[in-house]
Scaffold this active site. Structure first.
Site, PDB file in Angstrom:
ATOM      1  N   SER A 121       1.244  -1.016  -0.078  1.00  0.00           N
ATOM      2  CA  SER A 121       0.106   0.025  -0.024  1.00  0.00           C
ATOM      3  C   SER A 121       1.056   1.124  -0.124  1.00  0.00           C
ATOM      4  O   SER A 121       0.356   2.376  -0.150  1.00  0.00           O
ATOM      5  CB  SER A 121      -1.213   0.074   1.422  1.00  0.00           C
ATOM      6  OG  SER A 121      -0.414   0.084   2.759  1.00  0.00           O
ATOM      7  N   LYS A 145      -6.205   5.289   7.751  1.00  0.00           N
ATOM      8  CA  LYS A 145      -4.878   6.313   7.770  1.00  0.00           C
ATOM      9  C   LYS A 145      -5.053   7.720   7.241  1.00  0.00           C
ATOM     10  O   LYS A 145      -4.231   8.453   7.407  1.00  0.00           O
ATOM     11  CB  LYS A 145      -4.175   5.499   6.353  1.00  0.00           C
ATOM     12  CG  LYS A 145      -4.020   4.125   6.408  1.00  0.00           C
ATOM     13  CD  LYS A 145      -3.698   3.942   5.143  1.00  0.00           C
ATOM     14  CE  LYS A 145      -3.068   2.335   5.233  1.00  0.00           C
ATOM     15  NZ  LYS A 145      -2.310   1.690   4.060  1.00  0.00           N
TER      16      LYS A 145
END
Length: 810
Positions: free
Chosen positions: A667, A710
């Site tokens: 990611s 996030k």
């Protein structure tokens, strides 16, 4: 390339309109009578229940908390209620083979009745048999037999004595027996008197005594035969008396239990043993009379509790061990064994201390879950079952053989050193359902060849369901049902709307709802607590929000510690300015059920080399295979897009700064690529923007997980330092549907103080980070002058020329 606009606030969070739910409080909603979102699993459960063939047992797979156990219990209980109750299971003593107790099945409830009848029988026999042997009729019959024997013996001896007297021989009777002696008339001669007789007379008497001794021996043998006959007659008398005393009570039990035939056969064996061991009843009565009656607890006074409350009582062999009683079972049994040890699954034989020694008998046989579920359904946790030694193999053996055999671990391993009971196996008819994670199911399928033969049906439980208007309505009814079941306050429509939003957040998708029922139930309980604390009779949206915030607060110690280290500058994270080769990446830290986002500085350096992109994390064994794969994709992307026909001659290194644990996943590959392109081109990257997303070799940005955590992690760092309006996060466009951000993040975006940009290609992210056009290559014209891509291509070309010159000089 058109500029990328930040997402509108409405795209950052899907908020449920309470008015659209159509109720005021959950008191207005009926209970939900269906399983939300588990149609596939429900069909599998129904199929497994309906198929009665061998091997069609069930494995319910899916994450914990999705309602597997609830669904199974609900469906099994509903189906079991329509089935007949199975027979009782009992063990009785086998008089021919005491080490192998016999198993008998009886109609439901009859096992207890037989047990009580046998306990009553023993109590009656303990009174009746001694009384029969003490009766006047028995005494007179014994005396008549004794008198007859004495008369026969005396008659024989009298006739013998007369014949001996005629030969001047006397029959002498002593305490130790009988003998012959010389005599004259009625006087027995002594030795001196005998020797004074004429020699001829002495010789005649000796000869007569010799003949008479043989005759006396024959008489003694006849008397012994008569005594044997007498003993046989007495034994037969005792048997007749015992039979007469016991037959009445046993006939009552026979009439009460005309079937199954095994019971009648056992009663016949009991009667025979009672008749043969009547003296034990008499001896026990005498012992009781000598010692006096012993006090018993109140519950032991009745006949039905006689043996069960007196484990050291005699005559245990006549008892009935009711292994499983279904007298009060409505329908087929549904058993859940939460501690599936070997003994709890297949049963055990217990022992008791007696005079310093451990002893056992058939009354100490205890049932296992298979016995209790026989004729019905058994639910087990697969992981717990596999963690118990021998339990898994014992379950498979029982399902294959279709019988339950009680064995100890020592017997299973062939290490038993003492003689123990070997109870007769019991035929097995049970449907087994295992609960476990998907990984466990697939591991068993791959490693155990018996698994798929014995568990042919899988019920795969969904973790998420589509969020539609109908699904929202069913979810609201589910909330109402759970609340009533847990005796909670009713919820306002706004509280249900907030619970729906939290469910989508847990599902990680605006268009999905989580099926994790345990989390929902916990949220409702905690919201009810806060409503009660506030003195409200209904649960409001504020109570639900407080429950969510409190849950986060309880698990936020580590998160706050990380934020503190960033605030102090111990962890270097910049939120403003621009730096070459440095990008703020985003990671997710997870401990147990707590997770939070954490920004991390990703740096890249570039120099002349052999076309290598070095992953420092991998070099020091901190990078996982997925992360290493992502870095290798970057090298392929660079070579394919910018080489321009010349070899890739750079040496680049990438690293997650100030990370000291493992790094896994791809990611961060978009952030790594942006850092790499910045380092190659020399174009600085804005530090107020963080990046998450993975890329492929063609530069397409791919979705990642944990996008909400996030974004919120970087937002919290920026908010602590003060939002400038230029800060935000770049995410894959395909992750927009996953956004269910906190309210404060959405409000900051609405005020223009924070942004979330969706991108589909690497060039879009580069333009946002570098505040400079990325540039699109035109056929035959190359890259636009002044674009980031033009600078990357130029630098790579320059490195190629340097490498060529270096080789020529060398």
């Amino acid at each position: 390339m058109a500029p990328i606009d930040p997402l509108a606030p409405a795209a950052l969070h899907r908020a449920t309109d309470p008015a659209a739910l159509g109720f005021v409080t959950t008191d207005d909603l009926p209970d939900l009578d269906e399983i939300v979102g588990q149609r596939r699993a429900v069909e599998a459960v129904e199929f497994a229940i309906g198929v009665r063939h061998e091997g069609y047992n069930l494995f319910a797979l899916g994450p914990a908390g999705t309602g597997k156990h609830t669904v199974l219990r609900q469906f099994l209980a509903g189906h079991a209620a329509t089935e007949p109750a199975p027979p009782d299971l009992i063990y009785v003593h086998d008089f021919d083979r005491p080490q192998s107790p016999r198993a008998i099945r009886l109609p439901p409830g009859r096992g207890v009745e037989l047990r009580d009848a046998m306990d009553h029988l023993v109590s009656e026999l303990r009174r009746a048999i001694p009384a029969a042997f003490e009766s006047e009729a028995y005494r007179l019959r014994r005396e008549a037999m004794d008198a007859e024997l004495r008369e026969r013996r005396e008659s024989a001896l009298t006739a013998f004595e007369a014949r001996a007297k005629a030969s001047n021989v006397a029959l002498v009777r002593t305490p130790v027996g009988m003998g012959l002696a010389p005599a004259q008339g009625d006087q027995v001669l002594g030795t001196e008197q005998f020797h004074q007789l004429p020699e001829a007379e002495q010789q005649r008497i000796r000869s007569a005594m010799s003949d008479l001794e043989e005759e006396l021996g024959a008489i003694a043998r006849r008397v012994q035969g008569w005594e044997r006959e007498q003993r046989d007659r007495q034994r037969q008398l005792d048997r007749d008396v015992s039979h007469a005393a016991a037959d009445h009570f046993l006939d009552e039990i026979r009439r009460a239990f005309p079937d199954p035939p095994e019971v009648l056969a056992h009663l016949d064996a009991v009667e025979q043993n009672v008749v043969e061991t009547a003296d034990e009843f008499v001896a026990a009565a005498r012992e009781t009379a000598e010692d006096g009656p012993k006090p018993q607890p109140a519950e032991a006074a009745s006949d039905s509790t006689f043996h069960r409350n007196a484990p050291d009582a005699p005559f245990r062999r006549f008892r009935v061990n009711v292994l499983v009683d279904h007298g009060r079972t409505a329908g087929a049994p549904v058993v859940y064994e939460d501690n599936p040890t070997l003994a709890n699954v297949v049963g055990r034989v217990e022992h008791m201390a007696q005079m310093g020694t451990l002893v056992t008998d058939f009354t100490l046989i205890k049932p296992g879950a298979l016995h209790r579920a026989n004729g019905g359904y058994l639910v087990l946790d697969a992981l717990r079952l596999l963690q118990e030694p021998y339990a898994w193999e014992a379950l498979k053996r029982a399902l294959r053989a279709r019988e339950v055999r009680i064995e100890s671990p020592a017997q299973l391993t062939g290490m038993a050193a003492t003689v123990s009971l070997q109870p007769a196996p019991i035929p097995l008819d049970v449907k087994v359902a295992l609960l476990g994670e998907r990984s466990l199911y697939h591991a068993l399928a791959a490693a155990d060849p018996d698994f798929l033969e014995l568990f042919k049906v899988q019920a795969d439980f969904e973790e998420r369901i589509d969020r539609t208007h109908e699904a929202d309505e069913r979810y609201a009814r589910l909330v109402a049902t759970l609340g009533r079941r847990e005796h909670l306050h009713p919820l306002e429509a706004g509280a249900v709307a907030r619970a729906l939003d939290d469910s989508s957040r847990r599902a990680g998708d605006q268009d999905k709802l989580s099926t994790h029922m345990r989390s929902l139930a916990d949220l409702l309980r905690e919201a009810d607590h806060w409503a009660t604390t506030a003195g409200r009779d209904v649960i409001s949206a504020a109570d639900v929000q407080r429950a969510i915030d409190s849950r986060h607060r309880r698990g936020s110690r580590l998160e706050e510690a990380v934020r503190e280290e960033i605030a102090k500058g111990n962890v270097l994270i910049a939120t403003d300015g621009a730096v070459v080769g440095e990008v703020n990446g985003l990671t997710v830290v997870q401990f147990g059920d707590t997770s939070f986002g954490q920004p991390v500085r990703i740096t890249a350096t570039v120099r002349l080399g052999r076309g290598e992109v070095v992953d420092i994390e991998r070099e020091v064994d901190l990078g996982g295979p997925l992360h290493s794969k992502g870095v290798l994709i970057l090298a392929g992307y660079l070579g394919a897009r910018y080489s321009g026909g010349h070899p890739l001659t750079l040496h680049a290194s990438l690293v997650f700064e100030q990370t000291y644990g493992g790094v896994e996943g791809d990611s961060a590959s978009l952030a790594e690529l942006c850092a790499l392109l910045s380092a190659i081109s020399g174009v600085p990257v804005g530090q107020g923007v963080a990046v998450t997303g993975s890329v492929n070799q063609h530069g397409a940005v791919q979705p990642i997980g944990g996008v909400n955590e996030k974004i919120e992690g970087f937002f919290d760092v920026c908010a602590a330092r003060g939002l400038t309006g230029a800060q935000g996060v770049v995410i894959p466009a395909s992750n927009v549907r996953n956004l269910m951000l906190r309210r404060d993040v959405v409000e900051a975006a609405a005020d223009g103080r924070f942004h979330v940009w969706p991108v589909r290609r690497t060039d879009e992210a580069v333009e946002l980070l570098c505040a400079m056009p990325a540039g699109e290559e035109a056929p035959g014209a190359g890259w636009p002058e002044g674009s980031v891509n033009a600078r990357v291509a130029a630098r790579l070309s320059e490195l190629a020329e340097q490498a060529r010159a270096y080789r020529v000089d060398a």
